[in-house]
Design a protein around this motif. Structure first.
Motif, mmCIF file in Angstrom:
data_model
loop_
_atom_site.group_PDB
_atom_site.id
_atom_site.type_symbol
_atom_site.label_atom_id
_atom_site.label_comp_id
_atom_site.label_asym_id
_atom_site.label_seq_id
_atom_site.Cartn_x
_atom_site.Cartn_y
_atom_site.Cartn_z
ATOM 1 N N ASP A 80 0.856 -1.190 0.000
ATOM 2 C CA ASP A 80 0.000 0.000 0.000
ATOM 3 C C ASP A 80 0.895 1.246 0.000
ATOM 4 O OD1 ASP A 80 -2.228 1.628 0.144
ATOM 5 O OD2 ASP A 80 -2.439 1.425 2.314
ATOM 6 N N TRP A 81 1.509 1.534 -1.141
ATOM 7 C CA TRP A 81 2.439 2.645 -1.243
ATOM 8 C C TRP A 81 1.737 3.967 -1.005
ATOM 9 C CZ3 TRP A 81 7.150 0.926 -1.052
ATOM 10 C CH2 TRP A 81 7.454 -0.321 -1.590
ATOM 11 N N GLU A 82 2.375 4.841 -0.268
ATOM 12 C CA GLU A 82 1.813 6.162 0.002
ATOM 13 C C GLU A 82 1.806 7.013 -1.260
ATOM 14 O OE1 GLU A 82 2.630 10.126 2.744
ATOM 15 O OE2 GLU A 82 3.697 8.277 3.203
ATOM 16 N N TYR A 83 2.850 6.876 -2.066
ATOM 17 C CA TYR A 83 2.989 7.694 -3.269
ATOM 18 C C TYR A 83 2.685 6.858 -4.506
ATOM 19 C CZ TYR A 83 5.453 10.489 0.167
ATOM 20 O OH TYR A 83 5.774 11.187 1.293
ATOM 21 N N ASP A 84 1.807 7.373 -5.325
ATOM 22 C CA ASP A 84 1.428 6.697 -6.563
ATOM 23 C C ASP A 84 2.390 7.125 -7.666
ATOM 24 O OD1 ASP A 84 -0.016 5.114 -8.313
ATOM 25 O OD2 ASP A 84 -1.462 6.695 -8.774
ATOM 26 N N TYR A 126 11.278 9.086 -5.823
ATOM 27 C CA TYR A 126 10.647 8.123 -4.928
ATOM 28 C C TYR A 126 11.599 6.944 -4.734
ATOM 29 C CZ TYR A 126 6.701 11.005 -6.093
ATOM 30 O OH TYR A 126 5.879 12.092 -6.280
ATOM 31 N N ARG A 148 9.634 5.040 5.477
ATOM 32 C CA ARG A 148 8.372 4.657 6.120
ATOM 33 C C ARG A 148 7.965 3.272 5.660
ATOM 34 N NH1 ARG A 148 2.863 4.710 5.922
ATOM 35 N NH2 ARG A 148 2.589 5.198 3.739
ATOM 36 N N VAL A 150 5.389 0.777 4.587
ATOM 37 C CA VAL A 150 4.050 0.933 4.012
ATOM 38 C C VAL A 150 3.234 -0.350 4.078
ATOM 39 C CG1 VAL A 150 4.759 2.806 2.487
ATOM 40 C CG2 VAL A 150 4.821 0.458 1.650
ATOM 41 N N GLU A 169 9.433 3.076 1.953
ATOM 42 C CA GLU A 169 9.342 4.111 0.935
ATOM 43 C C GLU A 169 9.789 5.465 1.523
ATOM 44 O OE1 GLU A 169 5.893 5.206 -2.207
ATOM 45 O OE2 GLU A 169 5.245 5.103 -0.119
#
Length: 172
Positions: A80-84, A126, A148, A150, A169
């Motif tokens: 569940d990556w914070e950044y797409d 990223y 972090r 994820v 990430e």
């Protein structure tokens, strides 16, 4: 000095892998790796062939190594990556190792700093990496450096069955 690895570095990198396996087998560290499965000399050889193996050298001796590329592990798709981020915007650090005979001298931090600079120079804002859930020491280290967690993805990782892969990430 951190530089791209050459054929002559393979033995040194493989030796670091063996040192870490020995430490784990003796119960002094918990990484989650298994000797003769991952990582092995073949792991270093394949990274060299791909052109993404880097080594940290101190006084002519290889003391740390890692792979830098944009290849995300297949298991990353489950995180569940914070950044797409688009694939071309992501740089990945794989198999960072520091010889256990000279740890706590800042080599891991120096290598991660090199990784971050390398990503910037290649237009990647990223950063992603992973570690085994069992490897609490690495998890604490990466957290101190601003990475972090994820998520944790169950998988077979480089031939090791039943790994709980911690995905990390950071945005530059």
């Amino acid at each position: 000095m951190i530089r791209k690895a050459t054929e002559k570095d393979i033995q040194a990198v493989s030796h670091i892998y063996d040192e870490i396996h020995t430490e784990e087998e003796a119960g002094r560290v918990t990484i989650g790796w298994i000797r003769d499965i991952y990582p092995t000399e073949k792991t270093a050889e394949m990274a060299l062939q791909m052109g993404d193996l880097y080594v940290l050298e101190e006084d002519g001796v290889v003391v740390a190594a890692g792979r830098l590329n944009q290849q995300q592990e297949p298991s990353y798709a489950e995180a569940d990556w914070e950044y797409d981020a688009e694939e071309q915007e992501v740089m990945v650090l794989h198999t960072l190792v520091v010889s256990p005979t000279i740890e706590n001298r800042g080599y891991g931090r120096a290598f991660v700093s090199f990784y971050e600079d390398f990503a910037r120079k290649h237009g990647c804002n990223y950063l992603r990496m992973d570690t085994n859930q069992k490897n609490t020491r690495a998890r604490q280290f990466y957290k101190k450096l601003g990475y972090r967690e994820v998520g944790i993805v169950p998988c077979t990782f480089n031939g090791i069955i039943g790994v709980q892969l911690v995905c990390l990430e950071k945005k530059l």
